[in-house]
Design a protein around this motif. Structure first.
Motif, mmCIF file in Angstrom:
data_model
loop_
_atom_site.group_PDB
_atom_site.id
_atom_site.type_symbol
_atom_site.label_atom_id
_atom_site.label_comp_id
_atom_site.label_asym_id
_atom_site.label_seq_id
_atom_site.Cartn_x
_atom_site.Cartn_y
_atom_site.Cartn_z
ATOM 1 N N ILE A 141 0.875 -1.173 0.000
ATOM 2 C CA ILE A 141 0.000 0.000 0.000
ATOM 3 C C ILE A 141 0.908 1.217 0.000
ATOM 4 C CG2 ILE A 141 -1.797 1.282 1.218
ATOM 5 C CD1 ILE A 141 -2.650 -1.383 2.506
ATOM 6 N N ASP A 142 0.853 1.993 -1.067
ATOM 7 C CA ASP A 142 1.765 3.124 -1.223
ATOM 8 C C ASP A 142 1.088 4.166 -2.095
ATOM 9 O OD1 ASP A 142 3.915 4.883 -1.886
ATOM 10 O OD2 ASP A 142 5.353 3.248 -1.581
ATOM 11 N N LEU A 143 1.036 5.405 -1.641
ATOM 12 C CA LEU A 143 0.377 6.462 -2.395
ATOM 13 C C LEU A 143 1.214 6.985 -3.551
ATOM 14 C CD1 LEU A 143 -1.319 8.314 0.570
ATOM 15 C CD2 LEU A 143 -2.488 7.681 -1.553
ATOM 16 N N ASN A 144 2.466 6.603 -3.623
ATOM 17 C CA ASN A 144 3.349 7.056 -4.699
ATOM 18 C C ASN A 144 3.526 5.934 -5.715
ATOM 19 O OD1 ASN A 144 5.355 7.984 -6.370
ATOM 20 N ND2 ASN A 144 6.929 8.113 -4.786
ATOM 21 N N PRO A 145 2.914 6.033 -6.897
ATOM 22 C CA PRO A 145 3.040 4.956 -7.877
ATOM 23 C C PRO A 145 4.445 4.840 -8.464
ATOM 24 C CG PRO A 145 1.908 6.831 -8.850
ATOM 25 C CD PRO A 145 2.053 7.128 -7.378
ATOM 26 N N GLY A 146 5.293 5.829 -8.224
ATOM 27 C CA GLY A 146 6.655 5.780 -8.718
ATOM 28 C C GLY A 146 7.650 5.243 -7.720
ATOM 29 N N SER A 147 7.210 4.894 -6.512
ATOM 30 C CA SER A 147 8.124 4.416 -5.488
ATOM 31 C C SER A 147 8.641 3.025 -5.823
ATOM 32 C CB SER A 147 7.449 4.390 -4.117
ATOM 33 O OG SER A 147 6.549 3.289 -4.039
ATOM 34 N N ARG A 148 9.823 2.697 -5.303
ATOM 35 C CA ARG A 148 10.384 1.365 -5.520
ATOM 36 C C ARG A 148 9.485 0.294 -4.912
ATOM 37 N NH1 ARG A 148 16.264 -0.248 -3.276
ATOM 38 N NH2 ARG A 148 15.550 1.289 -1.782
ATOM 39 N N SER A 149 8.862 0.606 -3.763
ATOM 40 C CA SER A 149 7.974 -0.360 -3.113
ATOM 41 C C SER A 149 6.838 -0.764 -4.032
ATOM 42 C CB SER A 149 7.400 0.241 -1.823
ATOM 43 O OG SER A 149 8.410 0.563 -0.921
ATOM 44 N N ALA A 150 6.171 0.249 -4.595
ATOM 45 C CA ALA A 150 5.037 -0.031 -5.469
ATOM 46 C C ALA A 150 5.478 -0.779 -6.716
ATOM 47 C CB ALA A 150 4.344 1.272 -5.850
ATOM 48 N N ARG A 151 6.663 -0.471 -7.214
ATOM 49 C CA ARG A 151 7.094 -1.035 -8.490
ATOM 50 C C ARG A 151 7.624 -2.458 -8.367
ATOM 51 N NH1 ARG A 151 6.449 1.979 -12.650
ATOM 52 N NH2 ARG A 151 5.949 4.180 -12.364
ATOM 53 N N VAL A 152 8.003 -2.895 -7.184
ATOM 54 C CA VAL A 152 8.412 -4.292 -7.033
ATOM 55 C C VAL A 152 7.269 -5.175 -6.555
ATOM 56 C CG1 VAL A 152 10.800 -3.644 -6.538
ATOM 57 C CG2 VAL A 152 9.212 -4.059 -4.636
ATOM 58 N N ALA A 153 6.138 -4.574 -6.202
ATOM 59 C CA ALA A 153 5.027 -5.329 -5.629
ATOM 60 C C ALA A 153 4.305 -6.168 -6.673
ATOM 61 C CB ALA A 153 4.035 -4.376 -4.961
ATOM 62 N N ASP A 154 3.841 -7.326 -6.254
ATOM 63 C CA ASP A 154 2.949 -8.120 -7.087
ATOM 64 C C ASP A 154 1.580 -7.443 -7.176
ATOM 65 O OD1 ASP A 154 4.494 -10.819 -7.518
ATOM 66 O OD2 ASP A 154 4.737 -10.305 -5.402
#
Length: 253
Positions: free
Chosen positions: A181-194
């Motif tokens: 759950i991340d409000l920034n679609p450009g974050s590394r967290s969001a981009r590695v998530a399934d």
């Protein structure tokens, strides 16, 4: 956690409630002062998203619910901001999908770990993992590497709301299914998530729970279709498009 009364018809109600919960978390020793900064960064993205759950985030929440229901050993990771913002909601989600709760902190102290575990128990949790710290996530040199051997280390599906990017990447390298759950679609967290859920945790956690309740009696094959048809890249692109084309006309305080 706060005595401040905010009228529900205030146009900035949700934002103000969030700020006061984080402030109360700091006062109680649950949230770190750095968590205040992280909350402000996330709130800026929420503002750009229109402070609402967009369609792609709802689809992501549904996919997340399906993953958690299909999991053999689901774990919901909890940090200081999550504990301050959605303690009862994260406990409810864990109950609905039969997941473990595990406290995991970057600014880890024994006192903070215990305070968060106790606070979750106050909100209905019967067991909270994270204090044993008898395993480590490979490739991380800081305190978030410390996990429980029978918790995150053994999990097949992990929900990591409000995540540090390096731990998100490390968990991905372990081939665990990762819901972020991340409000920034450009974050590394969001981009590695399934499954990246680009939404405010105040909305996202109850939304995943709502979908899980609706899906938990469905055939396994139906859940597998939901998982298979979800496209994380589409979700991220839709969120970025919303941010880039949104309007400030209805915002402000």
């Amino acid at each position: 956690m706060t005595d401040v009364e905010i009228p529900e018809d205030h146009p900035r109600y949700e934002s103000l409630v969030t700020r006061h919960r984080i402030e109360g978390g700091v006062e109680r020793g649950i949230t770190s002062r750095q968590g205040l900064i992280a909350q402000g960064r996330g709130e800026a993205f929420d503002y750009l998203l229109g402070e609402r759950t967009i369609e792609s985030a709802d689809l992501a929440a549904r996919a997340a619910a399906a993953h958690l229901l299909l999991a053999d050993r689901p774990v919901l990771s909890v940090n200081g901001n999550v504990a301050a913002l959605v303690p009862g909601e994260i406990v409810e989600l864990a109950d609905v999908v039969d997941a473990d709760l595990e406290v995991n902190l970057f600014n880890r102290t024994a006192e903070r770990m215990q305070a968060i575990a106790d606070y979750l128990r106050e909100h209905g949790a019967t067991e909270v993992k994270g204090l044993a710290a008898d395993a480590r996530i490979p490739g991380l040199a800081h305190e978030r590497a410390k996990v429980d051997a029978d918790g995150i280390a053994a999990a097949d599906v992990v929900l990591v709301p409000l995540e540090d990017g390096d731990r998100a990447a490390a968990l991905s390298d372990l081939s665990k299914t990762e819901i972020v759950i991340d409000l920034n679609p450009g974050s590394r967290s969001a981009r590695v998530a399934d499954v990246p859920i680009v939404d405010n945790v105040l909305r996202a956690v109850p939304n995943v729970t709502r979908h899980a309740r609706a899906l938990r009696d469905r055939p396994r094959e139906e859940l597998e279709v939901i998982v298979r048809e979800f496209d994380p890249e589409d979700a991220l692109e839709a969120a970025e498009r919303t941010i880039r084309t949104g309007s400030f006309a209805d915002g402000g305080e």
